[in-house]
Design a protein around this motif. Sequence first.
Motif, PDB file in Angstrom:
ATOM      1  N   GLN A 332      62.053  17.407 -28.723  1.00 35.08           N
ATOM      2  CA  GLN A 332      63.196  16.615 -28.279  1.00 35.08           C
ATOM      3  C   GLN A 332      64.437  17.110 -29.020  1.00 35.08           C
ATOM      4  OE1 GLN A 332      62.944  14.246 -25.895  1.00 35.08           O
ATOM      5  NE2 GLN A 332      60.747  14.596 -25.711  1.00 35.08           N
ATOM      6  N   LEU A 333      65.524  17.336 -28.269  1.00 37.24           N
ATOM      7  CA  LEU A 333      66.723  17.961 -28.819  1.00 37.24           C
ATOM      8  C   LEU A 333      67.931  17.035 -28.746  1.00 37.24           C
ATOM      9  CD1 LEU A 333      66.378  21.326 -26.864  1.00 37.24           C
ATOM     10  CD2 LEU A 333      65.691  20.950 -29.237  1.00 37.24           C
ATOM     11  N   GLN A 334      68.869  17.254 -29.655  1.00 36.66           N
ATOM     12  CA  GLN A 334      70.217  16.752 -29.415  1.00 36.66           C
ATOM     13  C   GLN A 334      70.717  17.501 -28.182  1.00 36.66           C
ATOM     14  OE1 GLN A 334      71.983  14.434 -31.169  1.00 36.66           O
ATOM     15  NE2 GLN A 334      73.721  14.611 -29.776  1.00 36.66           N
ATOM     16  N   PRO A 335      71.122  16.802 -27.121  1.00 36.09           N
ATOM     17  CA  PRO A 335      71.391  17.496 -25.849  1.00 36.09           C
ATOM     18  C   PRO A 335      72.394  18.640 -25.992  1.00 36.09           C
ATOM     19  CG  PRO A 335      71.358  15.128 -25.518  1.00 36.09           C
ATOM     20  CD  PRO A 335      71.294  15.343 -26.997  1.00 36.09           C
ATOM     21  N   VAL A 336      72.085  19.740 -25.305  1.00 36.18           N
ATOM     22  CA  VAL A 336      72.982  20.893 -25.226  1.00 36.18           C
ATOM     23  C   VAL A 336      73.124  21.275 -23.764  1.00 36.18           C
ATOM     24  CG1 VAL A 336      72.446  21.782 -27.527  1.00 36.18           C
ATOM     25  CG2 VAL A 336      71.053  22.497 -25.582  1.00 36.18           C
ATOM     26  N   ARG A 337      74.154  22.074 -23.459  1.00 36.18           N
ATOM     27  CA  ARG A 337      74.416  22.461 -22.076  1.00 36.18           C
ATOM     28  C   ARG A 337      74.331  23.975 -21.933  1.00 36.18           C
ATOM     29  NH1 ARG A 337      76.174  19.646 -17.885  1.00 36.18           N
ATOM     30  NH2 ARG A 337      76.665  17.858 -19.215  1.00 36.18           N
ATOM     31  N   LEU A 338      73.562  24.407 -20.938  1.00 38.86           N
ATOM     32  CA  LEU A 338      73.445  25.821 -20.586  1.00 38.86           C
ATOM     33  C   LEU A 338      73.519  25.934 -19.072  1.00 38.86           C
ATOM     34  CD1 LEU A 338      70.560  27.186 -22.869  1.00 38.86           C
ATOM     35  CD2 LEU A 338      72.938  27.946 -22.891  1.00 38.86           C
ATOM     36  N   GLU A 339      74.410  26.802 -18.576  1.00 38.10           N
ATOM     37  CA  GLU A 339      74.536  27.018 -17.129  1.00 38.10           C
ATOM     38  C   GLU A 339      74.622  25.687 -16.375  1.00 38.10           C
ATOM     39  OE1 GLU A 339      74.966  29.663 -15.370  1.00 38.10           O
ATOM     40  OE2 GLU A 339      74.606  31.284 -16.802  1.00 38.10           O
ATOM     41  N   ARG A 342      72.061  20.128 -18.590  1.00 38.52           N
ATOM     42  CA  ARG A 342      71.985  19.381 -19.845  1.00 38.52           C
ATOM     43  C   ARG A 342      70.526  19.378 -20.285  1.00 38.52           C
ATOM     44  NH1 ARG A 342      75.349  15.897 -22.481  1.00 38.52           N
ATOM     45  NH2 ARG A 342      74.436  14.141 -23.627  1.00 38.52           N
ATOM     46  N   ILE A 343      70.256  19.950 -21.434  1.00 36.89           N
ATOM     47  CA  ILE A 343      68.877  20.145 -21.889  1.00 36.89           C
ATOM     48  C   ILE A 343      68.605  19.208 -23.057  1.00 36.89           C
ATOM     49  CG2 ILE A 343      67.235  21.806 -22.842  1.00 36.89           C
ATOM     50  CD1 ILE A 343      68.927  23.983 -21.432  1.00 36.89           C
ATOM     51  N   ARG A 344      67.599  18.370 -22.891  1.00 36.56           N
ATOM     52  CA  ARG A 344      67.225  17.394 -23.908  1.00 36.56           C
ATOM     53  C   ARG A 344      65.861  17.680 -24.535  1.00 36.56           C
ATOM     54  NH1 ARG A 344      70.033  12.463 -23.477  1.00 36.56           N
ATOM     55  NH2 ARG A 344      71.497  12.376 -21.732  1.00 36.56           N
ATOM     56  N   ARG A 345      65.060  18.489 -23.866  1.00 37.64           N
ATOM     57  CA  ARG A 345      63.710  18.733 -24.361  1.00 37.64           C
ATOM     58  C   ARG A 345      63.245  20.101 -23.905  1.00 37.64           C
ATOM     59  NH1 ARG A 345      59.891  14.378 -21.947  1.00 37.64           N
ATOM     60  NH2 ARG A 345      58.377  16.010 -21.636  1.00 37.64           N
ATOM     61  N   VAL A 346      62.305  20.659 -24.644  1.00 40.16           N
ATOM     62  CA  VAL A 346      61.764  21.966 -24.294  1.00 40.16           C
ATOM     63  C   VAL A 346      60.315  22.024 -24.757  1.00 40.16           C
ATOM     64  CG1 VAL A 346      62.604  23.003 -26.448  1.00 40.16           C
ATOM     65  CG2 VAL A 346      62.107  24.468 -24.487  1.00 40.16           C
ATOM     66  N   SER A 347      59.467  22.592 -23.912  1.00 37.19           N
ATOM     67  CA  SER A 347      58.047  22.716 -24.241  1.00 37.19           C
ATOM     68  C   SER A 347      57.810  23.969 -25.070  1.00 37.19           C
ATOM     69  CB  SER A 347      57.224  22.780 -22.957  1.00 37.19           C
ATOM     70  OG  SER A 347      55.877  23.122 -23.242  1.00 37.19           O
ATOM     71  N   LEU A 348      56.907  23.854 -26.039  1.00 44.77           N
ATOM     72  CA  LEU A 348      56.520  25.022 -26.831  1.00 44.77           C
ATOM     73  C   LEU A 348      55.297  25.726 -26.255  1.00 44.77           C
ATOM     74  CD1 LEU A 348      57.061  23.894 -30.521  1.00 44.77           C
ATOM     75  CD2 LEU A 348      58.510  25.308 -29.084  1.00 44.77           C
ATOM     76  N   GLY A 349      54.687  25.151 -25.236  1.00 41.14           N
ATOM     77  CA  GLY A 349      53.594  25.828 -24.551  1.00 41.14           C
ATOM     78  C   GLY A 349      52.223  25.603 -25.147  1.00 41.14           C
ATOM     79  N   SER A 350      52.110  25.688 -26.463  1.00 41.14           N
ATOM     80  CA  SER A 350      50.788  25.553 -27.076  1.00 41.14           C
ATOM     81  C   SER A 350      50.912  25.009 -28.493  1.00 41.14           C
ATOM     82  CB  SER A 350      50.063  26.902 -27.115  1.00 41.14           C
ATOM     83  OG  SER A 350      50.688  27.773 -28.042  1.00 41.14           O
TER      84      SER A 350
END
Length: 556
Positions: A332-339, A342-350
């Motif tokens: 879970q992230l402090q929201p950032v903006r790309l293209e 608005r990105i709040r979360r990202v999976s690490l996959g494993s």
Amino acid sequence: MQRWIALSLYCLTCPILAAPCPDWSASRADAELASLQHQLKDWDLAYHRQGRSPVSDELYDQARERLQDWQQCFPPRVPDPRADLGPPGPQPHPIAHTGLHKLRDEQAVQQWLHSRSELWIQPKVDGVAVTLHYRDGRLLRAISRGDGQRGQDWTAQARLIAAIPQQLPRSDELILQGELYWRLPGHVQAQAGSGTARSQVAGAMSRSQLDAATAAQIGLFVWDWANGPSGMTERLQGLRALGFADSAELTLAIADLAQARHWRQHWYRHPLPFASDGVVLRQGSRPPASSWAAEPPQWAAAWKYPLSQALAEVRAVHFQIGRSGRITPVVQLQPVRLEQRRIRRVSLGSLQRWQALDIRPGDQVAISLAGLTIPRLDGVVWRGAERPALASPDPAAYHALSCWQPSPGCASQFSARLAWLGGKQGLQLAGVGPGTWAKLQQAGKLPDLLAWLALEEAELARTPGFAATSARTLQQSFAGARRRPFAQWLRALGLPASGAAPLGNDWDALAARDAQAWDGFAGIGRGRAEQLVAFFQHPDVQALRQRLQAAGVAGF
């Protein structure tokens, strides 16, 4: 060149980010600011003294801005270690190097353009700024930007760079300001980003000796003739006559925001011979150079490209457990903006990747978009001063046959089973999604995977989150599930892939097959055959079979 000074001038008037100040104690703030300051110092030392950059220029700039934001929240009580890098340089600039206001969005660009006339645009070359001072037609001195008033004497290095003319066809004094860049023929910024192009030039110029191969890699873009004619058209004509044709070709007149947007997109997505990180908007006329100061002026501003990598703070790490028992850490992230996303979360996959990266709340990470759509964590940029311990799930406790009820530790996998059961891979229950299951779980209506089969319309209507109409629709969807084919029910329950094996319409016949019998069908190996046997023999699965048999579902 003094990297930190150039950036501080660039961001001197940047607005404070919308993100709130961190909720830190004074001691925590001191520790976090000191940690970031020392990280920046390490990068600066590598950049200035070793000619290398451990992070991309884009991430460095964001880290420096992050420090400035934190210092707005917590006036620093820790000495800034940047002073250890020494003074900006002994050589005074004949005309001050100004910085640039950074316009954060189209609204800010529109406001800036609206109050000005005779507008021009050019790429914002991602290199290192330089003053070239000519007298009687000969190069007298080359000076790094430094703090805008004084810089390093780069004359010796400039003598070796073919892109810097040693002689110009004029007898008066000329003062040119521009950018030394790393040659990147056919470079498309939207695809390749800047990488460390700026750092390579800065590292080369900081060396006591510049070899011929490196010197040949350095180009020059003159973005202003500081003591030239007052009008842009005359200045560009003069620069072209002096041999700086690309200055004229890449400085274009514009009338409005639409044209500014067009050229910004064009240079972002089409080849240029250098890295660029945005565009520079200029008024054609500006005050006499004698009045310039080492601060952002009113007659020029930068409109940067979208970030290719964003610096984001980790707020939390959650561990999702899928239907098959696979553990996936989600940051879970402090929201950032790309293209524009608005990105709040990202999976690490494993789980293994999380363990290798050892990401904790408070760490700062680099985020990009894979294929311009999927958020991706590229790595840890620096770690927080305080690193709380995190307990991760035990991989041995979760597998394809665990968590058929929402018992302690099973909430995530049980929810994933429900989503699969009602989704397109399973029963395809109309109007039923993760939100539906969540409401029923919160109301305590789902003690097991099939408890919903017994829910009546009246009971659903009394459940928080469901009105009379939605309760009726939901009960009809649940009732229709009883008529689904046997094979569809097996998939919904999570039957392992069965290859070409016929499933028929009889649970007992399938449960009677041993591993050898399953292995005899195409597409099923020994391992999958054992999984199929384990599925039919598992007590929780057998209990579900009995529920379906009692409900009158065909085949059970």
